[in-house]
Structure formats: structure tokens, C-alpha cells
Design a protein around this motif. Structure first.
Motif, PDB file in Angstrom:
ATOM      1  N   SER A  77      -2.006 -31.406  50.156  1.00 35.33           N
ATOM      2  CA  SER A  77      -0.780 -31.202  50.907  1.00 35.33           C
ATOM      3  C   SER A  77      -0.721 -32.190  52.061  1.00 35.33           C
ATOM      4  N   GLY A  78       0.479 -32.513  52.484  1.00 37.32           N
ATOM      5  CA  GLY A  78       0.657 -33.444  53.576  1.00 37.32           C
ATOM      6  C   GLY A  78       1.046 -32.738  54.850  1.00 37.32           C
ATOM      7  N   HIS A  79       0.959 -33.465  55.941  1.00 40.78           N
ATOM      8  CA  HIS A  79       1.329 -32.970  57.260  1.00 40.78           C
ATOM      9  C   HIS A  79       2.283 -33.973  57.884  1.00 40.78           C
ATOM     10  N   THR A  80       3.199 -33.492  58.702  1.00 42.00           N
ATOM     11  CA  THR A  80       4.115 -34.396  59.384  1.00 42.00           C
ATOM     12  C   THR A  80       3.809 -34.428  60.874  1.00 42.00           C
ATOM     13  N   THR A  81       4.082 -35.583  61.468  1.00 38.81           N
ATOM     14  CA  THR A  81       3.902 -35.758  62.899  1.00 38.81           C
ATOM     15  C   THR A  81       4.928 -36.757  63.424  1.00 38.81           C
ATOM     16  N   THR A  82       5.200 -36.655  64.718  1.00 32.50           N
ATOM     17  CA  THR A  82       6.006 -37.647  65.422  1.00 32.50           C
ATOM     18  C   THR A  82       5.191 -38.291  66.540  1.00 32.50           C
ATOM     19  N   ASN A  83       3.904 -37.990  66.600  1.00 33.25           N
ATOM     20  CA  ASN A  83       3.016 -38.485  67.641  1.00 33.25           C
ATOM     21  C   ASN A  83       2.705 -39.964  67.410  1.00 33.25           C
ATOM     22  N   HIS A  84       3.224 -40.810  68.282  1.00 33.78           N
ATOM     23  CA  HIS A  84       3.087 -42.260  68.116  1.00 33.78           C
ATOM     24  C   HIS A  84       1.635 -42.723  68.079  1.00 33.78           C
ATOM     25  N   GLU A  85       0.819 -42.218  68.977  1.00 31.85           N
ATOM     26  CA  GLU A  85      -0.582 -42.646  69.023  1.00 31.85           C
ATOM     27  C   GLU A  85      -1.325 -42.237  67.741  1.00 31.85           C
ATOM     28  N   PHE A  86      -1.060 -41.025  67.260  1.00 30.99           N
ATOM     29  CA  PHE A  86      -1.702 -40.588  66.025  1.00 30.99           C
ATOM     30  C   PHE A  86      -1.288 -41.486  64.868  1.00 30.99           C
ATOM     31  N   ILE A  87       0.007 -41.767  64.743  1.00 31.78           N
ATOM     32  CA  ILE A  87       0.510 -42.600  63.642  1.00 31.78           C
ATOM     33  C   ILE A  87      -0.141 -43.975  63.688  1.00 31.78           C
ATOM     34  N   LYS A  88      -0.130 -44.580  64.859  1.00 33.74           N
ATOM     35  CA  LYS A  88      -0.718 -45.926  65.015  1.00 33.74           C
ATOM     36  C   LYS A  88      -2.196 -45.922  64.642  1.00 33.74           C
ATOM     37  N   GLN A  89      -2.939 -44.917  65.084  1.00 36.61           N
ATOM     38  CA  GLN A  89      -4.363 -44.829  64.764  1.00 36.61           C
ATOM     39  C   GLN A  89      -4.563 -44.620  63.263  1.00 36.61           C
ATOM     40  N   TRP A  90      -3.800 -43.707  62.663  1.00 32.66           N
ATOM     41  CA  TRP A  90      -3.914 -43.405  61.231  1.00 32.66           C
ATOM     42  C   TRP A  90      -3.689 -44.672  60.410  1.00 32.66           C
ATOM     43  N   VAL A  91      -2.656 -45.421  60.757  1.00 35.26           N
ATOM     44  CA  VAL A  91      -2.308 -46.643  60.015  1.00 35.26           C
ATOM     45  C   VAL A  91      -3.373 -47.718  60.205  1.00 35.26           C
ATOM     46  N   THR A  92      -3.799 -47.980  61.433  1.00 37.59           N
ATOM     47  CA  THR A  92      -4.766 -49.055  61.669  1.00 37.59           C
ATOM     48  C   THR A  92      -6.139 -48.729  61.091  1.00 37.59           C
ATOM     49  N   GLU A  93      -6.536 -47.447  61.073  1.00 36.72           N
ATOM     50  CA  GLU A  93      -7.813 -47.063  60.452  1.00 36.72           C
ATOM     51  C   GLU A  93      -7.836 -47.422  58.969  1.00 36.72           C
ATOM     52  N   ARG A  94      -6.677 -47.499  58.364  1.00 36.40           N
ATOM     53  CA  ARG A  94      -6.559 -47.798  56.933  1.00 36.40           C
ATOM     54  C   ARG A  94      -6.173 -49.249  56.667  1.00 36.40           C
ATOM     55  N   GLY A  95      -6.158 -50.061  57.722  1.00 31.35           N
ATOM     56  CA  GLY A  95      -5.885 -51.491  57.579  1.00 31.35           C
ATOM     57  C   GLY A  95      -4.414 -51.845  57.490  1.00 31.35           C
ATOM     58  N   GLY A  96      -3.533 -50.914  57.821  1.00 30.02           N
ATOM     59  CA  GLY A  96      -2.104 -51.160  57.712  1.00 30.02           C
ATOM     60  C   GLY A  96      -1.488 -51.671  59.003  1.00 30.02           C
ATOM     61  N   HIS A  97      -0.220 -52.037  58.895  1.00 26.02           N
ATOM     62  CA  HIS A  97       0.538 -52.462  60.072  1.00 26.02           C
ATOM     63  C   HIS A  97       2.009 -52.146  59.868  1.00 26.02           C
ATOM     64  N   PRO A  98       2.774 -52.085  60.970  1.00 29.71           N
ATOM     65  CA  PRO A  98       4.190 -51.747  60.865  1.00 29.71           C
ATOM     66  C   PRO A  98       4.984 -52.878  60.220  1.00 29.71           C
ATOM     67  N   ALA A  99       6.003 -52.498  59.448  1.00 31.72           N
ATOM     68  CA  ALA A  99       6.829 -53.479  58.761  1.00 31.72           C
ATOM     69  C   ALA A  99       8.207 -52.879  58.487  1.00 31.72           C
ATOM     70  N   CYS A 100       9.113 -53.745  58.061  1.00 28.29           N
ATOM     71  CA  CYS A 100      10.410 -53.287  57.591  1.00 28.29           C
ATOM     72  C   CYS A 100      10.736 -54.056  56.311  1.00 28.29           C
ATOM     73  N   VAL A 101      11.632 -53.514  55.522  1.00 25.51           N
ATOM     74  CA  VAL A 101      12.045 -54.163  54.281  1.00 25.51           C
ATOM     75  C   VAL A 101      12.949 -55.329  54.633  1.00 25.51           C
ATOM     76  N   ARG A 102      12.652 -56.516  54.099  1.00 26.82           N
ATOM     77  CA  ARG A 102      13.450 -57.714  54.376  1.00 26.82           C
ATOM     78  C   ARG A 102      14.890 -57.515  53.899  1.00 26.82           C
ATOM     79  N   GLY A 103      15.813 -57.961  54.730  1.00 28.13           N
ATOM     80  CA  GLY A 103      17.209 -57.986  54.327  1.00 28.13           C
ATOM     81  C   GLY A 103      17.943 -56.662  54.382  1.00 28.13           C
ATOM     82  N   THR A 104      17.309 -55.588  54.881  1.00 24.44           N
ATOM     83  CA  THR A 104      18.002 -54.304  54.899  1.00 24.44           C
ATOM     84  C   THR A 104      18.671 -54.026  56.233  1.00 24.44           C
ATOM     85  N   GLY A 105      18.409 -54.834  57.242  1.00 23.92           N
ATOM     86  CA  GLY A 105      18.944 -54.535  58.557  1.00 23.92           C
ATOM     87  C   GLY A 105      19.875 -55.581  59.123  1.00 23.92           C
TER      88      GLY A 105
END
Length: 102
Positions: A7-35
């Protein structure tokens, strides 16, 4: 969360999200051409992702600004694979009010 809990969990906590993503080697992005002139559809980009040509890196500040503007929540799982790797499952969803807050 146990290894077998899918099961998944939801959060809006910015620090948690940033830590979760960086621990897994990820980074923030957006889809090209959608904005057009604004940041488009938000994503998290991980190394080895097969659709990486469709994503554009953005700063965490830009990512969280769009995240808040769009009233999103971060759905994730905190499990490990048999090899000890961290699960990368995540999805951006509309807020419901049940999320872990800031």
C-alpha cells in the motif's frame, strides 16, 4: 512498512519528498513541451528511466511551486526489494486532506 506491504502513503511534506527522491537517485523534472512558457506536468526522473528524453530537469523550488499551485500530494511506498533496493514507486495525485502535512 514491511517488505510485503504494497500500500502507498501520501504526503505534502516537502523535506520528506526531497529526501525520499534523492535517496533513490532521482531528481525533479517536468514533461517537455507540456507547459509552453510555464512548468508543465511534474515528474520525478530516475537514472535509467526509458523515457528520459521526454523529461526536463527543474529545480526543487520550481517543482514545489507547481506542486503547491496544483494542490498535489506525493503517493509513495517505503519498501525494499529482495536485493535491498529501495522501491521507486511514486505518483502525483490530487490532495484529499488525508495526507501527512508539512
Amino acid at each position: 512498512m514491511s517488505k510485503t506491504d504494497r500500500s502507498g502513503h501520501t504526503t505534502t511534506n516537502h523535506e520528506f519528498i526531497k529526501q525520499w527522491v534523492t535517496e533513490r537517485g532521482g531528481h525533479p523534472a517536468c514533461v517537455r513541451g507540456t507547459g509552453e512558457e510555464e512548468i508543465g506536468v511534474l515528474r520525478i526522473d530516475f537514472p535509467g528511466y526509458s523515457g528520459s528524453d521526454s523529461l526536463e530537469p527543474i529545480s526543487w523550488d520550481e517543482w514545489f511551486e507547481k506542486f503547491e499551485e496544483s494542490e498535489l500530494a506525493f503517493l509513495h511506498r517505503d519498501i525494499k526489494g529482495d536485493d535491498g533496493s529501495l522501491d521507486r514507486f511514486n505518483k502525483l495525485v490530487k490532495r484529499t486532506g488525508d495526507e501527512d502535512g508539512e
